[in-house]
Scaffold this motif. Structure first.
Motif, PDB file in Angstrom:
ATOM      1  N   ALA A  18      20.196  51.356  -0.615  1.00 32.67           N
ATOM      2  CA  ALA A  18      19.113  50.412  -0.887  1.00 32.67           C
ATOM      3  C   ALA A  18      18.116  50.387   0.263  1.00 32.67           C
ATOM      4  N   GLN A  19      18.625  50.440   1.475  1.00 33.14           N
ATOM      5  CA  GLN A  19      17.743  50.432   2.634  1.00 33.14           C
ATOM      6  C   GLN A  19      16.923  51.723   2.710  1.00 33.14           C
ATOM      7  N   ALA A  20      17.554  52.834   2.439  1.00 28.19           N
ATOM      8  CA  ALA A  20      16.869  54.129   2.526  1.00 28.19           C
ATOM      9  C   ALA A  20      15.862  54.337   1.395  1.00 28.19           C
ATOM     10  N   LEU A  21      16.185  53.846   0.223  1.00 33.73           N
ATOM     11  CA  LEU A  21      15.354  54.117  -0.949  1.00 33.73           C
ATOM     12  C   LEU A  21      14.510  52.921  -1.383  1.00 33.73           C
ATOM     13  N   SER A  22      14.540  51.844  -0.610  1.00 33.84           N
ATOM     14  CA  SER A  22      13.707  50.652  -0.849  1.00 33.84           C
ATOM     15  C   SER A  22      13.906  50.046  -2.231  1.00 33.84           C
ATOM     16  N   PHE A  23      15.155  49.700  -2.541  1.00 35.35           N
ATOM     17  CA  PHE A  23      15.407  48.982  -3.791  1.00 35.35           C
ATOM     18  C   PHE A  23      16.321  47.804  -3.524  1.00 35.35           C
ATOM     19  N   PRO A  72      11.347  45.605  15.262  1.00 37.09           N
ATOM     20  CA  PRO A  72      11.563  46.888  15.955  1.00 37.09           C
ATOM     21  C   PRO A  72      10.268  47.567  16.380  1.00 37.09           C
ATOM     22  N   GLU A  73      10.300  48.084  17.606  1.00 37.86           N
ATOM     23  CA  GLU A  73       9.218  48.947  18.075  1.00 37.86           C
ATOM     24  C   GLU A  73       9.495  50.382  17.613  1.00 37.86           C
ATOM     25  N   ARG A  74      10.780  50.740  17.639  1.00 37.92           N
ATOM     26  CA  ARG A  74      11.208  52.085  17.241  1.00 37.92           C
ATOM     27  C   ARG A  74      12.393  51.952  16.295  1.00 37.92           C
ATOM     28  N   LEU A  75      12.394  52.798  15.274  1.00 42.61           N
ATOM     29  CA  LEU A  75      13.492  52.833  14.330  1.00 42.61           C
ATOM     30  C   LEU A  75      13.960  54.273  14.195  1.00 42.61           C
ATOM     31  N   SER A  76      15.254  54.488  14.368  1.00 47.87           N
ATOM     32  CA  SER A  76      15.844  55.821  14.236  1.00 47.87           C
ATOM     33  C   SER A  76      16.735  55.867  13.008  1.00 47.87           C
ATOM     34  N   VAL A  77      16.627  56.938  12.264  1.00 46.59           N
ATOM     35  CA  VAL A  77      17.489  57.172  11.106  1.00 46.59           C
ATOM     36  C   VAL A  77      18.471  58.271  11.492  1.00 46.59           C
ATOM     37  N   ALA A  84      20.929  71.631   9.286  1.00 50.21           N
ATOM     38  CA  ALA A  84      21.664  71.877  10.531  1.00 50.21           C
ATOM     39  C   ALA A  84      23.156  71.969  10.226  1.00 50.21           C
ATOM     40  N   ASP A  85      23.485  72.702   9.175  1.00 49.08           N
ATOM     41  CA  ASP A  85      24.877  72.886   8.745  1.00 49.08           C
ATOM     42  C   ASP A  85      25.603  71.565   8.530  1.00 49.08           C
ATOM     43  N   PHE A  86      24.895  70.593   8.005  1.00 51.99           N
ATOM     44  CA  PHE A  86      25.441  69.275   7.673  1.00 51.99           C
ATOM     45  C   PHE A  86      25.974  68.532   8.888  1.00 51.99           C
ATOM     46  N   GLY A  87      25.390  68.813  10.044  1.00 45.71           N
ATOM     47  CA  GLY A  87      25.696  68.056  11.254  1.00 45.71           C
ATOM     48  C   GLY A  87      24.837  66.798  11.278  1.00 45.71           C
ATOM     49  N   GLN A  88      25.018  66.012  12.312  1.00 50.86           N
ATOM     50  CA  GLN A  88      24.256  64.783  12.449  1.00 50.86           C
ATOM     51  C   GLN A  88      22.825  65.080  12.873  1.00 50.86           C
ATOM     52  N   GLY A  89      21.886  64.430  12.217  1.00 49.28           N
ATOM     53  CA  GLY A  89      20.481  64.552  12.577  1.00 49.28           C
ATOM     54  C   GLY A  89      19.907  63.169  12.837  1.00 49.28           C
ATOM     55  N   THR A  90      18.860  63.091  13.632  1.00 50.17           N
ATOM     56  CA  THR A  90      18.195  61.824  13.919  1.00 50.17           C
ATOM     57  C   THR A  90      16.689  62.029  13.869  1.00 50.17           C
ATOM     58  N   GLN A  91      16.028  61.150  13.148  1.00 59.77           N
ATOM     59  CA  GLN A  91      14.574  61.132  13.090  1.00 59.77           C
ATOM     60  C   GLN A  91      14.113  59.721  13.420  1.00 59.77           C
ATOM     61  N   SER A  92      13.011  59.606  14.164  1.00 58.41           N
ATOM     62  CA  SER A  92      12.544  58.303  14.620  1.00 58.41           C
ATOM     63  C   SER A  92      11.096  58.062  14.249  1.00 58.41           C
ATOM     64  N   SER A 112      18.592  51.215  14.862  1.00 58.39           N
ATOM     65  CA  SER A 112      19.148  52.466  14.355  1.00 58.39           C
ATOM     66  C   SER A 112      19.717  52.224  12.968  1.00 58.39           C
ATOM     67  N   LEU A 113      19.339  53.067  12.036  1.00 54.80           N
ATOM     68  CA  LEU A 113      19.801  52.978  10.663  1.00 54.80           C
ATOM     69  C   LEU A 113      20.734  54.153  10.405  1.00 54.80           C
ATOM     70  N   GLN A 114      22.011  53.854  10.197  1.00 53.61           N
ATOM     71  CA  GLN A 114      23.025  54.886   9.954  1.00 53.61           C
ATOM     72  C   GLN A 114      23.100  55.145   8.453  1.00 53.61           C
ATOM     73  N   LEU A 115      22.691  56.333   8.034  1.00 51.97           N
ATOM     74  CA  LEU A 115      22.714  56.686   6.615  1.00 51.97           C
ATOM     75  C   LEU A 115      23.688  57.828   6.378  1.00 51.97           C
ATOM     76  N   PRO A 116      24.775  57.566   5.647  1.00 55.73           N
ATOM     77  CA  PRO A 116      25.715  58.640   5.340  1.00 55.73           C
ATOM     78  C   PRO A 116      25.219  59.489   4.168  1.00 55.73           C
ATOM     79  N   ILE A 117      23.964  59.900   4.278  1.00 53.36           N
ATOM     80  CA  ILE A 117      23.282  60.612   3.194  1.00 53.36           C
ATOM     81  C   ILE A 117      22.817  61.973   3.709  1.00 53.36           C
ATOM     82  N   VAL A 118      22.957  62.989   2.868  1.00 54.01           N
ATOM     83  CA  VAL A 118      22.467  64.320   3.223  1.00 54.01           C
ATOM     84  C   VAL A 118      20.959  64.347   2.977  1.00 54.01           C
ATOM     85  N   LEU A 119      20.207  64.604   4.050  1.00 53.27           N
ATOM     86  CA  LEU A 119      18.746  64.623   3.987  1.00 53.27           C
ATOM     87  C   LEU A 119      18.215  65.782   4.810  1.00 53.27           C
TER      88      LEU A 119
END
Length: 168
Positions: A18-23, A72-77, A84-92, A112-119
């Motif tokens: 819901a947080q990632a997809l705004s619903f 928040p001044e900065r938000l990291s996903v 990246a071979d399904f490793g952890q990624g971070t975008q801010s 920081s928003l922890q999303l257990p989603i493949v993106l």
């Protein structure tokens, strides 16, 4: 893909989505309904028709505004990066204010928003930007009590309240 690393409630499994997809999720007619945020208003209500929240003051409308320093001044996903071979990624995303002398907001809050989603990185970056902007746009919360003839409205319904000054 979506990863659930352990047994969880339906609510805790849906919250990151819901947080990632705004619903928002609401129960409607004994079913779960998923409603995208930012929809058009389903009703317009005259502010004079609102019921008093406080009998002493006859106040019928309250606004609570989150202070800039709490936003928040900065938000990291943090996500599962498919490139990246399904490793952890971070975008801010970082909020920049043109009115500030340094070009930044008064806030130093990092979120920081922890999303257990493949993106992919681009999608994660868009989610970070959209979530950061939403935190600032949704900084005001409103409280009102509707009359009984509005019982058909549901918690996620968007309404316009028109005040005697003409503002909504």
């Amino acid at each position: 893909g979506y990863l659930l690393g352990r047994q969880a409630t339906v609510r805790s499994a849906l919250e990151p989505l819901a947080q990632a997809l705004s619903f928002d999720t609401v129960e409607s007619d004994d079913r779960l309904a998923f409603r995208i945020r930012g929809r058009e208003a389903v009703a317009t209500i005259d502010a004079r028709d609102l019921l008093p929240l406080d009998a002493r003051t006859a106040e019928a409308w309250r606004e609570r505004r989150t202070q800039e320093l709490e936003l928040p001044e900065r938000l990291s996903v943090v996500h599962i990066d498919k490139d990246a071979d399904f490793g952890q990624g971070t975008q801010s995303a970082k909020r920049v204010s043109a009115s500030s002398p340094a070009g930044t907001t008064g806030s130093r809050h990092q979120l920081s928003l922890q999303l257990p989603i493949v993106l992919d990185a681009t999608t994660a970056k868009r989610i970070a930007e959209r979530t950061l902007v939403a935190a600032w746009l949704e900084r005001s919360a409103y409280e009102a009590q509707l009359p009984p003839d509005r019982l058909a409205l549901e918690p996620t319904d968007v309404i316009d309240v028109v005040f005697p000054s003409g503002s909504a």
